[in-house]
Design a protein around this motif. Structure first.
Motif, PDB file in Angstrom:
ATOM      1  N   ALA A  74       0.828  -1.210   0.000  1.00  0.00           N
ATOM      2  CA  ALA A  74       0.000   0.000   0.000  1.00  0.00           C
ATOM      3  C   ALA A  74       0.860   1.258   0.000  1.00  0.00           C
ATOM      4  O   ALA A  74       0.546   2.246  -0.675  1.00  0.00           O
ATOM      5  N   ALA A  75       1.967   1.229   0.748  1.00  0.00           N
ATOM      6  CA  ALA A  75       2.867   2.386   0.772  1.00  0.00           C
ATOM      7  C   ALA A  75       3.486   2.636  -0.596  1.00  0.00           C
ATOM      8  O   ALA A  75       3.636   3.787  -1.026  1.00  0.00           O
ATOM      9  N   ILE A  76       3.843   1.567  -1.301  1.00  0.00           N
ATOM     10  CA  ILE A  76       4.413   1.713  -2.646  1.00  0.00           C
ATOM     11  C   ILE A  76       3.398   2.358  -3.583  1.00  0.00           C
ATOM     12  O   ILE A  76       3.732   3.261  -4.363  1.00  0.00           O
ATOM     13  N   ALA A 135       4.497   4.554   8.883  1.00  0.00           N
ATOM     14  CA  ALA A 135       5.904   4.158   9.049  1.00  0.00           C
ATOM     15  C   ALA A 135       6.462   3.583   7.751  1.00  0.00           C
ATOM     16  O   ALA A 135       7.587   3.909   7.343  1.00  0.00           O
ATOM     17  N   ALA A 136       5.687   2.735   7.083  1.00  0.00           N
ATOM     18  CA  ALA A 136       6.148   2.158   5.814  1.00  0.00           C
ATOM     19  C   ALA A 136       6.265   3.229   4.737  1.00  0.00           C
ATOM     20  O   ALA A 136       7.209   3.216   3.939  1.00  0.00           O
ATOM     21  N   ARG A 171      -1.217   8.767   6.348  1.00  0.00           N
ATOM     22  CA  ARG A 171      -0.337   9.070   7.486  1.00  0.00           C
ATOM     23  C   ARG A 171      -1.117   9.264   8.786  1.00  0.00           C
ATOM     24  O   ARG A 171      -0.538   9.156   9.879  1.00  0.00           O
ATOM     25  N   LEU A 172      -2.395   9.562   8.719  1.00  0.00           N
ATOM     26  CA  LEU A 172      -3.172   9.795   9.930  1.00  0.00           C
ATOM     27  C   LEU A 172      -3.307   8.533  10.774  1.00  0.00           C
ATOM     28  O   LEU A 172      -3.515   8.623  11.981  1.00  0.00           O
ATOM     29  N   GLY A 173      -3.186   7.359  10.153  1.00  0.00           N
ATOM     30  CA  GLY A 173      -3.381   6.120  10.882  1.00  0.00           C
ATOM     31  C   GLY A 173      -2.438   5.956  12.044  1.00  0.00           C
ATOM     32  O   GLY A 173      -2.799   5.358  13.073  1.00  0.00           O
ATOM     33  N   VAL A 202       7.495  -2.754  10.092  1.00  0.00           N
ATOM     34  CA  VAL A 202       6.079  -3.113  10.234  1.00  0.00           C
ATOM     35  C   VAL A 202       5.943  -4.499  10.860  1.00  0.00           C
ATOM     36  O   VAL A 202       5.060  -4.724  11.699  1.00  0.00           O
ATOM     37  N   PHE A 203       6.814  -5.429  10.477  1.00  0.00           N
ATOM     38  CA  PHE A 203       6.783  -6.786  11.045  1.00  0.00           C
ATOM     39  C   PHE A 203       6.888  -6.732  12.566  1.00  0.00           C
ATOM     40  O   PHE A 203       6.107  -7.367  13.296  1.00  0.00           O
TER      41      PHE A 203
END
Length: 552
Positions: free
Chosen positions: A355-357, A438-439, A379-381, A488-489
């Motif tokens: 999703a970040a990509i 973060a990702a 980014r709000l998440g 993320v892991f």
């Protein structure tokens, strides 16, 4: 030539459309919990709000605010002080401390809570030894209560100060020595020059780090729940599971969401308005002071205590607790916990980085208001606590499942049950919403190294957006993507509130097992899964330490 051009343009257009559709879908998923919490809260009327205001809302607000202030002050003091010492001074062991100060980042706060409760609680080794040596009874002495607001703040400070330390150290390293030397030449002492020159220059980075620790504090559930500290996070869980009050949980979640979004706006405003320009930044390095005698001893103590209390001592305590427990890490049950945790973390990391990509690459290739809005929502998440995300996803998907089941019963006399609610995939979506920022940050950091001329060369060779991403960007961005996957892991391995609320039945993870054992006061047993979580968390921290250890 005309045929080639007609083949390239549709590919480019289709590629952008696909990226746009995927980015919009991800942004909708990220916004869904916040929208659902808001709608669920206002649909419950004012009766529940009035009841909450008369009973627990004030206590939740005061306790949460007090915890936030204590953690903000503690992380600021330790993070900035340690960063200044290892950057601007030299003393024995400074190279070791500049790396070791990052190690507590691998520990979840609730793991430290289990370790220190085992040592400092009334039946713990410290108080037991004091009673034995001094021949005291239970009421003959006073000892600080670890299960308290102050105890929870200490646990959070010890694991969160590395955020401030890393950002403050980077800011101090990049500062020019010219301004500091000018202040010294005007008669300022080193301390006055630090407070009037160096600290204001580093303010944007420090404020960003402190606000990050504050957002982590309001999202914490494991520590405050174990210590019996009543915050909004514990109130949401209690309302949802103990009182079965979905409306009350949604309204508490809305209060916490509003506070989190306010912090996110403050962080964005201070980062956008505070800019410092130093044309001589590269002209002269900042002066380095060599500490000797009592000053060196004080610096070693100030840098060593956070490492000792935040990493070394907890590992020793947890290891000794684990040896005395009856938990078998190689049993089929524990291997199942490890497998569940690794499966969730791996799938969530892949989905989140994918999703970040899509969002990051769309920003580069297309830009515009839509791409910028999708990135902002994504980014709000990170500012939304896991419990809020869990409630915000369960409410709409449970309604969808119930509506579908009712329709299937009426139409085909078939019960579909809960297809989405309580599934692993809904939990993965919650993780994606929580950690996408973060990702995305790691991906954008690596993407900045890909020159725009590479995109132009790729287009001139007939590649569309997807081809450019696959053949140009991804090979260059491999280190950044691996870092994002690892971050993320580990974040998913440590995440507790969303996992507790949303996990499928009979699907426990290491974090859930540690929490359940600790809730049953089986701290020795809780040490075993806690150690595994810490071991997993050390992987990205080691990578960060390698970067920190490279002096510019």
């Amino acid at each position: 030539m005309s045929n080639a051009s007609t083949q390239i343009k549709p590919a480019k257009r289709d590629g952008v459309r696909s990226l746009s559709a995927l980015a919009v879908f991800v942004a909708i998923l990220c916004a869904l919990p916040m929208i659902a919490v808001f709608l669920a809260a206002i649909s419950g009327g004012t009766q529940t709000v009035q009841h909450l205001a008369q009973t627990v809302l004030g206590d939740y607000a005061r306790t949460t605010l007090a915890l936030v202030l204590l953690v903000a002050f503690g992380t600021f003091s330790i993070g900035v002080g340690a960063a200044w010492l290892v950057t601007m001074t030299r003393f024995p062991g400074v190279r070791f401390f500049e790396v070791a100060l990052v190690l507590p980042l691998a520990f979840p706060a609730y793991v430290l809570a289990y370790a220190y409760t085992h040592v400092l609680d009334h039946p713990g080794v410290v108080q037991s030894s004091l009673r034995a040596m001094m021949d005291w009874g239970p009421r003959d002495y006073w000892f600080p209560e670890i299960r308290s607001l102050g105890g929870a703040a200490c646990m959070l400070v010890l694991v969160l100060y590395p955020y401030v330390y890393l950002l403050a150290r980077a800011a101090f390293v990049q500062q020019s020595g010219s301004t500091f030397l000018a202040a010294r030449a005007l008669g300022s002492s080193p301390w006055v020059a630090f407070f009037k020159v160096s600290l204001p220059l580093a303010r944007p980075a420090i404020a960003g780090g402190v606000l990050l620790t504050v957002m982590e504090t309001i999202a914490d559930f494991g520590t405050v729940a174990y210590f019996g500290v009543q915050t909004f996070a514990t109130g949401i869980y209690t309302s949802w599971f103990s009182l079965f009050d979905r409306v009350g949980a949604a309204q508490l979640a809305l209060c916490l969401l509003g506070f989190a979004l306010l912090l996110a706006m403050l962080e964005r405003l201070q980062r956008g308005n505070a800019r410092y320009h130093d044309p001589a930044r590269q002209s002269r390095e900042a002066p380095i002071a060599t500490l000797k005698g009592w000053q060196a001893a004080a610096a070693i103590t100030l840098c060593g205590l956070p490492v000792l209390l935040g990493a070394v001592l907890p590992v020793i305590v947890l290891f000794s607790m684990g040896l005395g427990s009856e938990q078998n890490l190689l049993s089929a049950r524990y291997l199942g916990f490890i497998q569940n945790s690794a499966k969730l973390a791996t799938v969530a990391a892949l989905v989140t980085v994918g999703a970040a990509i899509s969002i990051g690459f769309l920003q580069r290739m297309r830009g515009g208001r839509m791409a910028q809005s999708a990135a902002y929502i994504a980014r709000l998440g990170y500012a939304v606590p896991g419990g809020v995300i869990a409630v915000g996803l369960l409410v709409p998907f449970a309604a969808f499942d119930n509506a579908l089941d009712a329709w299937m019963r009426d139409t085909f006399d078939i019960s579909t049950g809960l297809l989405i609610t309580g599934s692993i995939w809904l939990l993965v979506i919650a993780y994606m919403v929580r950690f996408l920022a973060a990702a995305l940050g790691a991906y954008e950091g690596g993407q900045a190294m890909v020159h725009v001329n590479m995109d132009a060369a790729s287009r001139s060779l007939g590649q569309g957006p997807i081809g450019t991403l696959r053949r140009v960007h991804l090979p260059i961005l491999t280190p950044s993507l691996l870092t994002a996957l690892l971050i993320v892991f580990v974040d998913v391995m440590k995440e507790l509130p969303a996992t507790l609320i949303m996990r499928p039945f009979n699907f426990d993870t290491l974090a859930v097992q540690a929490y359940q054992l600790a809730s049953d006061e089986r701290l020795e047993g809780a040490a075993v899964p806690s150690l595994v979580i810490v071991a997993m968390g050390l992987l990205p921290v080691i990578l960060i330490c390698r970067q920190v250890g490279r002096r510019p």
